[in-house]
Design an enzyme around this catalytic site. Structure first.
Site, short mmCIF file in Angstrom:
data_model
loop_
_atom_site.label_atom_id
_atom_site.label_comp_id
_atom_site.label_asym_id
_atom_site.label_seq_id
_atom_site.Cartn_x
_atom_site.Cartn_y
_atom_site.Cartn_z
N GLU A 146 0.83 -1.22 0.00
CA GLU A 146 0.00 0.00 0.00
C GLU A 146 0.86 1.26 0.00
O GLU A 146 0.78 2.08 0.92
CB GLU A 146 -0.89 0.03 1.26
CG GLU A 146 -1.82 -1.12 1.42
CD GLU A 146 -2.57 -1.09 2.78
OE1 GLU A 146 -2.13 -0.37 3.69
OE2 GLU A 146 -3.57 -1.79 2.90
N PRO A 147 1.69 1.45 -1.00
CA PRO A 147 2.55 2.64 -0.98
C PRO A 147 1.78 3.90 -1.34
O PRO A 147 0.94 3.89 -2.24
CB PRO A 147 3.59 2.34 -2.06
CG PRO A 147 2.88 1.45 -3.03
CD PRO A 147 1.91 0.64 -2.21
N GLY A 148 2.03 4.97 -0.64
CA GLY A 148 1.44 6.27 -0.96
C GLY A 148 2.56 7.24 -1.29
O GLY A 148 2.84 7.55 -2.45
N CYS B 137 -2.20 33.56 9.67
CA CYS B 137 -2.06 34.03 11.05
C CYS B 137 -1.91 32.88 12.03
O CYS B 137 -2.80 32.61 12.84
CB CYS B 137 -3.27 34.87 11.42
SG CYS B 137 -3.55 36.17 10.23
N GLU B 138 -0.81 32.18 11.92
CA GLU B 138 -0.45 31.11 12.85
C GLU B 138 1.07 31.08 12.90
O GLU B 138 1.71 31.15 11.85
CB GLU B 138 -0.91 29.73 12.32
CG GLU B 138 -2.39 29.55 12.10
CD GLU B 138 -3.18 29.28 13.37
OE1 GLU B 138 -2.56 28.98 14.41
OE2 GLU B 138 -4.41 29.40 13.31
C1 LIG Z 1 -1.42 6.20 4.88
C2 LIG Z 1 -1.51 4.76 4.69
C3 LIG Z 1 -0.69 4.12 3.76
C4 LIG Z 1 0.34 4.83 2.95
O1 LIG Z 1 1.38 5.30 3.71
P1 LIG Z 1 2.66 5.92 2.97
O2 LIG Z 1 3.58 6.22 4.07
O3 LIG Z 1 2.20 7.14 2.26
O4 LIG Z 1 3.18 4.90 2.04
C5 LIG Z 1 -0.86 2.77 3.58
N1 LIG Z 1 -1.79 2.06 4.30
C6 LIG Z 1 -2.57 2.66 5.21
C7 LIG Z 1 -3.55 1.85 5.95
C8 LIG Z 1 -2.47 4.02 5.44
O5 LIG Z 1 -3.25 4.60 6.35
#
Ligand SMILES: *Cc1c(COP(=O)(O)O)cnc(C)c1O
Length: 413
Positions: A273-275, A342-343
């Site tokens: 699950e890479p983001g 404004c923070e």
């Molecule tokens: C945010 C998230 C990801 C992705 O994380 P990255 O650090 O962006 O790769 C994968 N799985 C779950 C469940 C998440 O909440």
């Protein structure tokens, strides 16, 4: 993706200053090549392993980026009904969608069941009771895994570590077996997997090995008790190079650390699950200098880039490298690069060595493709800027800049 040609900063074959002038700032610019390379690194890294790459789309859910990844074969890791809607609209196959998140509502669960997603990554017993009930109503069986918290330290910032005991995510490792067995008796639930996501911006993959060993022991125990685990979701979390000293590891390193644990299983599918690792270093945020001032010994570069455009420094004390869009031979100074909101936490960089700038100079904030525009807000009634995608010398606007009218579009007048 980023380089100076002469004195001018380029994304692929396009000058950043040209885009900033044409589309205005704040402006997010993405490199298509970098996005594709990052995604393909997972494909290559896990070649030969039965894998579904579920892009964690909360990092950046722009429709054009999702479409591009869908074309490369990406699935999605979603955390809301809104994300499910976006994923399907972008052509991501429902059978490649996994659904994470601690607070899925009844409405969202129904949408996901009707869409026939691959599986729910459930995070509590009550959630599964809800899924079971709704699946019954729809005469469906819900495919399910639990997000298990393996209690390993991913050595990352406290707000983005998720696999340690005492945070809200998942179920405790010690409780997992009992909960699995209890849930496996529910009529409308089909247990299909196990899942763990231990954190984000992880630069040392050894934590994944510890997690894998624990998850493997759990799988063995579950299977000895009659369950059939088809999917092993190892989560996302690989880090990227924010600082010059960061040494991120690659998908192949991740494979090499988890597969020795999991390769004994035949016929199981690995889910990743890479983001951040897909979009993070494929994007920059461009802004411009509005004013300069000094206060005592402190220099401030006041820009039009606010925490509303990029909240990571304020939220996680995150470091982002900042570059002048036109290389400068002016002397260096130490300055805070701040926004207009404004923070006090409204800053891009603190005590940063940066060449002396003039009003109107453009600056580029690196590695902002992930959790940048996706977390942007209209706080202080600031319309958000455009997003463009660069492919070689071609430029495509993938989101128009907001106008002040947009700020009020849903309000009663
Ligand atoms: C945010 C998230 C990801 C992705 O994380 P990255 O650090 O962006 O790769 C994968 N799985 C779950 C469940 C998440 O909440």
């Amino acid at each position: 993706m980023l380089k100076y040609v002469g004195n001018d900063l380029f994304v692929e074959k396009v000058a950043v200053s040209k885009l900033a002038k044409k589309f205005g700032t704040p402006l997010y610019i993405y490199s298509q090549k970098k996005l594709e390379d990052n995604f393909n690194a997972y494909k290559i890294g896990f070649k030969g392993v039965d894998t579904v790459i579920c892009y964690a789309m909360k990092a950046n859910s722009n429709h054009s980026i999702l479409k591009l990844l869908a074309k490369l074969g990406a699935g999605a890791d979603i955390v809301s009904g809104g994300e499910l809607y976006r994923a399907l609209k972008a052509g991501i196959k429902s059978q490649k969608i996994v659904y994470s998140g601690v607070g899925k509502t009844a409405q969202e669960i129904e949408f996901a069941l009707k869409s026939n997603i691959l599986m729910f990554n459930a995070e509590s017993f009550e959630e599964v009771e809800q899924i079971n009930k709704i699946a019954g109503k729809l005469k469906k069986k819900a495919r399910l895994s639990f997000r298990v918290n393996p209690n390993v330290d991913a050595h990352t910032h406290k707000y983005i570590t998720t696999g340690k005991e005492g945070n809200k995510f998942g179920i405790r490792y010690e409780d997992a077996f009992d909960i699995y067995m209890k849930v496996s008796k529910m009529k409308n639930i089909e247990i299909v997997g196990v899942d763990s996501h231990i954190g984000s911006q992880i630069l040392d993959v050894s934590a994944f090995k510890l997690a894998a060993k624990k998850m493997s022991a759990l799988i063995d125990k579950l299977e000895a008790n009659g369950l059939n685990i088809k999917y092993i979701d190892i989560g996302g979390g690989l880090g990227i190079k924010y600082k010059s000293t960061d040494k991120p590891q690659k998908p192949i390193d991740l494979r090499n650390i988890v597969m020795p644990v999991y390769s004994k299983y035949k016929g199981k599918t690995i889910i990743v699950e890479p983001g951040r690792a897909i979009v993070g270093d494929a994007g920059i945020l461009v802004g411009e200098v509005v004013y300069r001032k000094t206060a005592g010994t402190k220099n401030f570069i006041i820009t039009n880039l606010a925490m509303t455009d990029l909240i990571r420094p304020a939220l996680y004390e995150a470091y982002h490298n900042v570059l002048p869009v036109k290389k400068s031979s002016k002397k260096q100074q130490i300055a805070d690069i701040v926004g207009p909101v404004c923070e006090s936490s409204d800053f891009i960089a603190k005590d940063r060595k940066f060449p002396v700038v003039e009003q109107g100079d453009f600056i580029a904030v690196e590695c902002t493709g992930a959790y940048g525009r996706a977390m942007a807000s209209q706080y202080n009634s600031r319309p958000r800027g455009a997003e463009v995608l660069v492919k070689c010398s071609k430029v495509k606007v993938i989101r128009k800049a907001e106008t002040v009218e947009d700020l009020m579009s849903k309000e009663v007048k």
